[in-house]
Design a protein around this motif. Structure first.
Motif, PDB file in Angstrom:
ATOM      1  N   THR A 110      41.672  56.428  39.797  1.00  0.00           N
ATOM      2  CA  THR A 110      42.775  56.838  38.929  1.00  0.00           C
ATOM      3  C   THR A 110      44.103  56.358  39.490  1.00  0.00           C
ATOM      4  O   THR A 110      44.251  56.163  40.700  1.00  0.00           O
ATOM      5  N   GLY A 111      45.097  56.213  38.599  1.00  0.00           N
ATOM      6  CA  GLY A 111      46.450  55.839  39.007  1.00  0.00           C
ATOM      7  C   GLY A 111      46.465  54.597  39.874  1.00  0.00           C
ATOM      8  O   GLY A 111      45.804  53.602  39.563  1.00  0.00           O
ATOM      9  N   PRO A 112      47.218  54.631  40.983  1.00  0.00           N
ATOM     10  CA  PRO A 112      47.237  53.477  41.900  1.00  0.00           C
ATOM     11  C   PRO A 112      45.860  53.174  42.477  1.00  0.00           C
ATOM     12  O   PRO A 112      45.625  52.073  42.981  1.00  0.00           O
ATOM     13  N   ALA A 113      44.952  54.155  42.421  1.00  0.00           N
ATOM     14  CA  ALA A 113      43.597  53.964  42.945  1.00  0.00           C
ATOM     15  C   ALA A 113      42.629  53.469  41.877  1.00  0.00           C
ATOM     16  O   ALA A 113      41.418  53.421  42.110  1.00  0.00           O
ATOM     17  N   ALA A 114      43.143  53.100  40.690  1.00  0.00           N
ATOM     18  CA  ALA A 114      42.272  52.644  39.602  1.00  0.00           C
ATOM     19  C   ALA A 114      41.723  51.257  39.895  1.00  0.00           C
ATOM     20  O   ALA A 114      42.377  50.423  40.522  1.00  0.00           O
ATOM     21  N   LEU A 115      40.513  51.016  39.432  1.00  0.00           N
ATOM     22  CA  LEU A 115      39.923  49.683  39.535  1.00  0.00           C
ATOM     23  C   LEU A 115      40.680  48.718  38.629  1.00  0.00           C
ATOM     24  O   LEU A 115      41.193  49.115  37.577  1.00  0.00           O
ATOM     25  N   GLU A 116      40.738  47.460  39.012  1.00  0.00           N
ATOM     26  CA  GLU A 116      41.410  46.463  38.182  1.00  0.00           C
ATOM     27  C   GLU A 116      40.666  46.302  36.860  1.00  0.00           C
ATOM     28  O   GLU A 116      39.428  46.269  36.839  1.00  0.00           O
ATOM     29  N   PRO A 117      41.393  46.188  35.741  1.00  0.00           N
ATOM     30  CA  PRO A 117      40.731  46.054  34.436  1.00  0.00           C
ATOM     31  C   PRO A 117      39.759  44.879  34.370  1.00  0.00           C
ATOM     32  O   PRO A 117      38.745  44.943  33.679  1.00  0.00           O
ATOM     33  N   GLY A 118      40.048  43.801  35.104  1.00  0.00           N
ATOM     34  CA  GLY A 118      39.199  42.610  35.021  1.00  0.00           C
ATOM     35  C   GLY A 118      37.969  42.640  35.890  1.00  0.00           C
ATOM     36  O   GLY A 118      37.192  41.680  35.911  1.00  0.00           O
ATOM     37  N   CYS A 119      37.735  43.753  36.601  1.00  0.00           N
ATOM     38  CA  CYS A 119      36.646  43.762  37.579  1.00  0.00           C
ATOM     39  C   CYS A 119      35.268  43.726  36.936  1.00  0.00           C
ATOM     40  O   CYS A 119      34.276  43.428  37.606  1.00  0.00           O
ATOM     41  N   THR A 120      35.178  44.003  35.636  1.00  0.00           N
ATOM     42  CA  THR A 120      33.895  43.884  34.939  1.00  0.00           C
ATOM     43  C   THR A 120      33.826  42.592  34.136  1.00  0.00           C
ATOM     44  O   THR A 120      32.890  42.408  33.358  1.00  0.00           O
ATOM     45  N   PHE A 121      34.823  41.708  34.311  1.00  0.00           N
ATOM     46  CA  PHE A 121      34.871  40.413  33.640  1.00  0.00           C
ATOM     47  C   PHE A 121      34.762  40.553  32.125  1.00  0.00           C
ATOM     48  O   PHE A 121      34.096  39.771  31.446  1.00  0.00           O
ATOM     49  N   MET A 152      33.313  42.801  30.340  1.00  0.00           N
ATOM     50  CA  MET A 152      32.080  43.341  29.770  1.00  0.00           C
ATOM     51  C   MET A 152      32.240  44.801  29.345  1.00  0.00           C
ATOM     52  O   MET A 152      31.888  45.174  28.236  1.00  0.00           O
ATOM     53  N   PHE A 153      32.770  45.639  30.246  1.00  0.00           N
ATOM     54  CA  PHE A 153      32.911  47.066  29.977  1.00  0.00           C
ATOM     55  C   PHE A 153      34.171  47.556  30.671  1.00  0.00           C
ATOM     56  O   PHE A 153      34.660  46.929  31.604  1.00  0.00           O
ATOM     57  N   GLY A 154      34.696  48.704  30.245  1.00  0.00           N
ATOM     58  CA  GLY A 154      35.834  49.285  30.927  1.00  0.00           C
ATOM     59  C   GLY A 154      35.427  49.803  32.296  1.00  0.00           C
ATOM     60  O   GLY A 154      34.328  50.352  32.456  1.00  0.00           O
ATOM     61  N   PRO A 155      36.266  49.632  33.323  1.00  0.00           N
ATOM     62  CA  PRO A 155      35.912  50.102  34.672  1.00  0.00           C
ATOM     63  C   PRO A 155      35.589  51.592  34.738  1.00  0.00           C
ATOM     64  O   PRO A 155      34.734  52.005  35.512  1.00  0.00           O
ATOM     65  N   GLU A 156      36.277  52.399  33.918  1.00  0.00           N
ATOM     66  CA  GLU A 156      36.014  53.837  33.924  1.00  0.00           C
ATOM     67  C   GLU A 156      34.585  54.118  33.463  1.00  0.00           C
ATOM     68  O   GLU A 156      33.852  54.906  34.068  1.00  0.00           O
ATOM     69  N   LEU A 157      34.175  53.456  32.365  1.00  0.00           N
ATOM     70  CA  LEU A 157      32.808  53.617  31.881  1.00  0.00           C
ATOM     71  C   LEU A 157      31.810  53.089  32.900  1.00  0.00           C
ATOM     72  O   LEU A 157      30.814  53.736  33.213  1.00  0.00           O
ATOM     73  N   ALA A 158      32.081  51.877  33.405  1.00  0.00           N
ATOM     74  CA  ALA A 158      31.126  51.216  34.289  1.00  0.00           C
ATOM     75  C   ALA A 158      30.914  52.009  35.582  1.00  0.00           C
ATOM     76  O   ALA A 158      29.770  52.218  36.012  1.00  0.00           O
ATOM     77  N   SER A 159      31.996  52.466  36.193  1.00  0.00           N
ATOM     78  CA  SER A 159      31.851  53.228  37.435  1.00  0.00           C
ATOM     79  C   SER A 159      31.193  54.584  37.156  1.00  0.00           C
ATOM     80  O   SER A 159      30.374  55.066  37.942  1.00  0.00           O
ATOM     81  N   GLY A 160      31.532  55.187  36.018  1.00  0.00           N
ATOM     82  CA  GLY A 160      30.934  56.468  35.659  1.00  0.00           C
ATOM     83  C   GLY A 160      29.435  56.375  35.456  1.00  0.00           C
ATOM     84  O   GLY A 160      28.676  57.249  35.894  1.00  0.00           O
ATOM     85  N   TYR A 161      28.977  55.296  34.820  1.00  0.00           N
ATOM     86  CA  TYR A 161      27.537  55.144  34.590  1.00  0.00           C
ATOM     87  C   TYR A 161      26.801  54.742  35.865  1.00  0.00           C
ATOM     88  O   TYR A 161      25.632  55.091  36.048  1.00  0.00           O
ATOM     89  N   ASN A 162      27.453  54.024  36.754  1.00  0.00           N
ATOM     90  CA  ASN A 162      26.871  53.761  38.069  1.00  0.00           C
ATOM     91  C   ASN A 162      26.632  55.091  38.795  1.00  0.00           C
ATOM     92  O   ASN A 162      25.543  55.349  39.320  1.00  0.00           O
ATOM     93  N   VAL A 163      27.657  55.932  38.794  1.00  0.00           N
ATOM     94  CA  VAL A 163      27.546  57.238  39.455  1.00  0.00           C
ATOM     95  C   VAL A 163      26.471  58.086  38.785  1.00  0.00           C
ATOM     96  O   VAL A 163      25.703  58.795  39.454  1.00  0.00           O
TER      97      VAL A 163
END
Length: 710
Positions: free
Chosen positions: A556-567, A569-580
């Motif tokens: 979150t905030g300054p600790a948020a993943l970069e938007p382009g980190c999934t190239f 494909m998916f939003g980082p919030e969704l992608a990290s949440g589903y990994n978890v």
């Protein structure tokens, strides 16, 4: 006719022929251009994306996920290394089957009704437009392709049949590659059933576009793309302790049941295939349903950790709860199907990493060999990018021909310029009339609303705080207090802090301190989850706080993943949440862990041992503050709660047609236990200080009425 006229006519005929051939091949030629461009981009991405990919992995939250994913992989590789004979392989397969069924969970109640709403005649083959009632009031709109003549056996001859499961195309069953495969298969002597997955084709989900106001109307509504629709519905189901994957599996099973009931189908020769998201579902079905006799997933099977490293997790149904926690990987879906004939289709330049395909195939091949079925497993790789391209389709069809003893005919005479169109394949209209079908098709959102409506209305009386905390701890999947180790905060000269909330997870923030504490003096501290601007810091100082501790929970905030980190494909919030989620936890639970660690570390810091702590947060962070306060309310770690823009109710969230909240707020099963007002009412009785909610919001982040008076 004059000589000049004859010459012009002779010149015109080849010209007309060229025009005719161009028109006939336009659809395939355009698609080939699309294929060429996609392959070129995907091929280059393997070298051009590398610098960015390495930068993305330097992020603290991404490093934490990498650590967890690698630990998972080492555990399962260690277990697989012990499997070295047939008895061990059979035992491993049995455990995989059990673990996979646990990950899918209980399926919703199904139906067996189906209705043919029209038939299309394409000369050598027919298409029945069918509505399959997969759950009460829920219809999957499908197409059943079958030859007009069944060969030497006459009209009573039963044919091999294929269930084609669609990937994430807006058109669903009408996407050109899926229609092409169905026609190629039916002209080769197969029957084929395909249908629209939820959120696709005739089952698309309408959402509300971002803009002023929250009124839903034709002017501001739009169809969600399949990934967004799947995740949107999954979030609502998750609040009820369910997930979309189970509902999609019920669709698949009902469709297979319908196909097997068709008089044209030989139930002993039934295969399942699909590409991308359809590859996921075909792999699931091969492992789940013994009525499937052969399996051919394409552009899906890879090593899970390899995919997570490259572009993070996929969408809802591809990330089953606890899948990794139970030690499962894609190769286990192949192993679970043994000794069924199995074809893995892969693309060299796919975003499903080709190195992961190799490793998954080697793992599955080892198990197939130990189970005396090595010759039943095959892999074919096309030199293309992600897609169900013609070469891949042909390899799949040849596999099913070999398996079911059907003569392969490369000259099947498919007229690609006259494939069934999306309009022709519509099931919920009556042929030729334009009138809507009499079938009243419901949606999964209707099911969610019905389930939410059946929940008991919580009485706003004081609940037993200890029981609420225990249940909330379980829902958030928090560690016990004895497992948490805290160290004093050590601000630098600018007040910046960094601490470890759990092994390998570094959390950052800042400590703004305006007065030093004398020995034994009580300090009033505001822990601002998500941060404060200068004006808010000034207001906190003027309100009598001695210090403000700013904490940025992971992602979150300054600790948020970069938007382009999934190239893309998916939003980082969704992608990290589903990994978890696959690791058996929730992103919201991990963020609450970060706040608990901040409080514990603060209490270890000289001068703050007896701090009177107020938790503050806005919008998404208000929910994190609420949960942390509820977890700690039984002791002396927390004094009061101050929230702004707090969601008024998760019941309303579950029933809403759309929302503007980040996906990380979801706590699986929350609504089966309590809602936001229940937690606040419990806090009123538990906290020694005040509870202030400056403002309430609805699911679209518009002002909402307070659910009750604080």
């Amino acid at each position: 006719m004059s000589l000049i006229g004859i010459i012009l006519c002779s010149l015109r005929f080849p010209l007309l022929l060229i025009v005719y051939n161009k028109l006939k091949g336009d659809s395939m030629r355009n698609y080939s251009l699309q294929e060429e461009q996609a392959n070129r981009r995907r091929e280059l991405s393997y070298i051009e994306d590398y610098p960015d990919m390495e930068r993305f992995h330097s992020h603290p939250f991404r490093r934490y996920l990498d650590k967890r994913n690698t630990e998972y992989l080492v555990r399962r590789k260690t277990a697989l290394r012990q499997v070295n004979d047939k008895a061990a392989a059979m035992d491993y397969q049995a455990k995989v089957l059990e673990a996979f069924r646990e990950s899918v969970g209980q399926l919703p109640a199904g139906c067996t009704n189906a209705y043919v709403t029209g038939t299309l005649d394409f000369g050598s083959y027919l298409i029945d437009k069918v509505c399959i009632e997969t759950m009460p009031g829920i219809y999957a709109t499908g197409s059943f392709y079958y030859p007009k003549k069944r060969g030497d056996g006459g009209d009573d001859k039963q044919l091999p049949a294929l269930l084609l499961l669609c990937g994430h195309s807006n058109e669903g069953k009408a996407h050109v590659t899926y229609v092409s495969f169905c026609v190629e298969a039916v002209t080769s002597g197969f029957c084929v059933l395909t249908f629209d997955p939820v959120g696709q084709g005739e089952r698309r989900v309408r959402g509300v576009e971002e803009g002023e106001g929250n009124e839903s109307s034709e002017s501001n509504s739009a169809w969600l793309d399949p990934v967004a629709a799947h995740c949107f519905l999954d979030q609502k189901l998750s609040l009820l302790g369910e997930h979309l994957g189970a509902y999609m599996m019920q669709d698949n099973i009902a469709a297979l049941t319908y196909m097997l009931a068709r008089p044209e189908v030989d139930s002993a020769r039934v295969g399942v295939t699909g590409n991308s998201g359809g590859g996921t579902m075909s792999a699931y079905m091969g492992a789940y349903d013994d009525r499937v006799k052969a399996v051919a997933p394409c552009c899906y099977i890879t090593e899970l950790r390899s995919m997570l490293y490259r572009l993070m997790a996929q969408d809802a149904e591809q990330c089953l709860p606890g899948f990794m926690e139970r030690g499962l990987d894609h190769s286990d879906l192949v192993t679970a199907a043994a000794p069924k004939p199995y074809h893995i289709g892969a693309a060299m330049f796919d975003f499903f990493p080709i190195d992961g395909v190799r490793d998954a195939f080697i793992e599955a091949k080892k198990l197939y060999r130990l189970l005396d079925a090595e010759e039943q497993l095959e892999l074919h790789v096309v030199m293309k990018g992600h897609g169900f391209w013609k070469e891949m389709r042909e390899q799949v069809l040849q596999f099913f021909c070999r398996t079911f003893e059907v003569q392969w005919n490369s000259e099947n005479g498919v007229d690609y310029a006259r494939l069934p169109s999306e309009t022709e394949l519509l099931c919920l209209t009556v042929d030729g009339s334009g009138d809507e079908s009499a079938l009243a098709s419901g949606s999964l959102l209707d099911i969610v609303r019905k389930k939410v409506g059946s929940l008991p209305v919580m009485q706003r009386s004081v609940q037993n705080g200890a029981e609420v905390r225990e249940r909330l701890n379980g829902l958030l999947q928090l560690n016990t207090e004895s497992e948490l180790k805290y160290s004093p905060l050590e601000p630098d000269q600018n007040g910046s802090i960094a601490f470890e909330s759990e092994s390998g997870m570094i959390i950052t923030g800042a400590l703004h301190r305006w007065s030093a504490a004398e020995s034994g003096e009580l300090q009033r501290i505001c822990i601002a989850i998500g941060g404060m601007n200068e004006a808010e810091l000034a207001r906190a100082k003027n309100s009598g706080y001695d210090a403000v501790l700013i904490v940025h929970p992971r992602g979150t905030g300054p600790a948020a993943l970069e938007p382009g980190c999934t190239f893309g494909m998916f939003g980082p919030e969704l992608a990290s949440g589903y990994n978890v989620r696959m690791l058996g936890q929730s992103l919201q639970g991990l963020r609450v862990t970060d706040v608990l660690a901040a409080i514990g570390s603060l209490k270890q810091t000289p001068g703050f041992e007896r701090a009177e702590v107020t938790l503050c947060g806005q919008e998404e962070h208000a929910l994190t503050a609420l949960y942390a306060a509820a977890v700690l309310s039984g002791g002396h770690s927390i004094h009061s709660l101050h929230a702004a823009g707090l969601l008024a109710s998760f019941r309303a969230f579950a029933e809403a047609e759309q929302h503007k909240y980040d996906a990380g707020i979801i706590v699986p099963g929350l609504l089966l236990a309590f809602d936001i007002p229940d937690l606040l009412q419990m806090l009123q009785a538990e906290l020694s200080g005040s509870i202030i909610v400056e403002s309430w919001l609805d699911p679209m982040k518009q002002p909402a009425e307070p659910p009750f008076d604080l």
